[in-house]
Design an enzyme around this catalytic site. Structure first.
Site, PDB file in Angstrom:
ATOM      1  N   TRP A 130     -10.486 -20.186  87.210  1.00 27.96           N
ATOM      2  CA  TRP A 130      -9.796 -21.230  87.968  1.00 27.96           C
ATOM      3  C   TRP A 130      -8.331 -20.833  88.113  1.00 27.96           C
ATOM      4  O   TRP A 130      -7.677 -20.450  87.133  1.00 27.96           O
ATOM      5  CB  TRP A 130      -9.940 -22.545  87.218  1.00 27.96           C
ATOM      6  CG  TRP A 130      -9.313 -23.742  87.856  1.00 27.96           C
ATOM      7  CD1 TRP A 130      -9.399 -24.123  89.162  1.00 27.96           C
ATOM      8  CD2 TRP A 130      -8.515 -24.731  87.191  1.00 27.96           C
ATOM      9  NE1 TRP A 130      -8.706 -25.292  89.354  1.00 27.96           N
ATOM     10  CE2 TRP A 130      -8.152 -25.693  88.169  1.00 27.96           C
ATOM     11  CE3 TRP A 130      -8.083 -24.907  85.885  1.00 27.96           C
ATOM     12  CZ2 TRP A 130      -7.374 -26.801  87.869  1.00 27.96           C
ATOM     13  CZ3 TRP A 130      -7.311 -26.011  85.576  1.00 27.96           C
ATOM     14  CH2 TRP A 130      -6.960 -26.942  86.564  1.00 27.96           C
ATOM     15  N   ASP A 211     -12.329 -24.447  77.808  1.00 25.79           N
ATOM     16  CA  ASP A 211     -12.089 -25.426  78.858  1.00 25.79           C
ATOM     17  C   ASP A 211     -13.454 -25.967  79.263  1.00 25.79           C
ATOM     18  O   ASP A 211     -14.334 -25.198  79.680  1.00 25.79           O
ATOM     19  CB  ASP A 211     -11.379 -24.783  80.051  1.00 25.79           C
ATOM     20  CG  ASP A 211     -10.949 -25.806  81.101  1.00 25.79           C
ATOM     21  OD1 ASP A 211     -11.201 -27.009  80.904  1.00 25.79           O
ATOM     22  OD2 ASP A 211     -10.362 -25.402  82.113  1.00 25.79           O
ATOM     23  N   LYS A 246     -15.101 -35.449  86.399  1.00 25.93           N
ATOM     24  CA  LYS A 246     -16.347 -35.243  87.131  1.00 25.93           C
ATOM     25  C   LYS A 246     -17.495 -36.073  86.559  1.00 25.93           C
ATOM     26  O   LYS A 246     -18.202 -36.760  87.288  1.00 25.93           O
ATOM     27  CB  LYS A 246     -16.731 -33.755  87.112  1.00 25.93           C
ATOM     28  CG  LYS A 246     -16.051 -32.921  88.170  1.00 25.93           C
ATOM     29  CD  LYS A 246     -14.615 -32.641  87.867  1.00 25.93           C
ATOM     30  CE  LYS A 246     -13.991 -31.672  88.873  1.00 25.93           C
ATOM     31  NZ  LYS A 246     -12.561 -31.449  88.597  1.00 25.93           N
TER      32      LYS A 246
END
Length: 395
Positions: A130, A211, A246
């Site tokens: 990311w 993460d 999410k």
């Protein structure tokens, strides 16, 4: 006074999202930004979340600042979800946990803490990762390097190259790891591969920084936390940045947590104090509303929430298989198996930047330049036009 300030080129994902918003074509499809949409192309409101929020709104009261470390109920719920209800580390109070402003806030607070106490360490992120991972850690003053992760040939994890590279990382350095649903590729390590990494981290005295932004979107709540729980059970110290954006569909509420697994409770107490200090320097204390929702759901409605999360995961799988079927029917000579093997919200399509440009300009299908596609933003009515557009740019 500010004439010397450079122009900000924009975030590659968020800027693309702005371009999509300005696109007048009615049949445009946004598969760039990482969000889960229902079949009506809307962000869903989960039933458990709505029930919890409704209950909270019936008890509106004063709104004092939360402690720097966040709400106790929220922190406890986050620990339970990540490490398990029967975690010895939780029971022994060896985990320092703070509520953060989303997963990005967790990474930022963690980076600031690490730079203060491990100033000579370097940070290693996977290639690709990311984009904000590099920005956050380099912004904190770290030298950031990459280790091999993804193989464009197999469209999966190049584990041998990854393991070999980590065996050469200088002792005491920090290694960022995607616990599940790798962003941007969707290619995850197997449980056996995670087990093989434990001796590498132990022998090299590396600090794993996990993460986890998509817990429950890969294989399930428990399975997606395997790496975190296994490293913890093996006695390794580690750090974990988590997000509820999410899996609760609470994107704008910015609910996250930072967790530091320590050797004993005394060190955990000291670490918690310094995490609080890092929070104070950044934003003083976290917000209340989203945290109250998450805590209530995980305490009182967890079964219902997990059922809804299972349905969301099943929908992503259906979108994967639907797109695979459509592409395979049109181009049986091409291999699209990666769509079925990769996990979570994203897939690396292997499309070139030129092909991605053509998708956007000629067909109104938006992917980011790397070819990453957000599978969770596909719907039943967009599978066919997206597959048709992809087939056309492949020719």
């Amino acid at each position: 006074m500010f004439q010397h300030v450079d122009v900000y080129p924009g975030d590659p994902i968020l800027t693309l999202n702005e371009s999509f918003a300005g696109d007048p074509r009615p049949n445009k499809v946004n598969l760039s930004i990482g969000v889960f949409l229902d079949d009506a192309r809307r962000l869903p409101i989960m039933g458990a979340v709505l029930e919890a929020e409704t209950a909270i709104l019936k008890q509106i009261g004063t709104r004092p600042y939360l402690p720097m470390e966040g709400a106790p109920s929220y922190r406890k719920a986050a620990q339970s979800l990540l490490f398990g209800d029967d975690s010895m580390a939780v029971g022994e109070k060896r985990i320092a946990t703070v509520q953060t402003i989303g997963g990005s806030g967790a990474l930022k607070v963690g980076a600031d803490f690490l730079k203060a106490y491990f100033p000579d360490a370097q940070v290693w992120i996977c290639d690709p990762s990311w984009d904000n991972h590099r920005s956050i850690f380099s912004g904190a003053g770290f030298k950031v390097h990459a280790y091999p992760y993804y193989s464009p040939v197999t469209q999966g994890v190049d584990f041998e190259a990854m393991k070999a590279a980590l065996q050469k990382v200088p002792q005491g350095d920090i290694v960022l790891l995607h616990a599940c649903c790798h962003n941007p590729t969707g290619a995850d390590l197997t449980e056996q591969q995670w087990r093989e990494l434990v001796p590498v981290f132990r022998e090299r005295r590396l600090l794993p920084f996990f993460d986890i932004a998509y817990q429950g979107f890969g294989e399930g709540i428990e399975q997606d936390a395997f790496a975190i729980r296994h490293f913890t059970s093996e006695g390794l110290v580690s750090m974990v940045a988590s997000s509820f954006s999410k899996n609760f569909s609470l994107y704008g509420e910015r609910c996250g947590s930072l967790n530091v697994v320590c050797p004993d409770s005394a060190q955990a107490e000291n670490v918690l104090g310094q995490l609080k200090s890092a929070v104070r320097r950044n934003y003083s204390s976290p917000p209340t509303h989203g945290a109250r929702i998450v805590a209530m759901v995980l305490e009182d409605m967890r079964g219902r929430w997990e059922d809804e999360l299972t349905a969301m995961r099943s929908r992503i799988l259906a979108m994967r298989s639907g797109l695979y079927d459509a592409l395979h029917a049109s181009r049986p000579d091409r291999n699209f198996d990666y769509l079925l093997k990769q996990k979570g919200m994203f897939s690396y399509t292997g499309l070139s930047q030129e092909q991605v440009r053509r998708l956007r300009e000629e067909y109104g299908v938006y992917l980011i330049g790397s070819g990453r596609m957000c599978m969770a933003a596909l719907t039943q009515d967009t599978i066919a036009p997206v597959a048709e557009a992809i087939v056309k740019v492949l020719d």
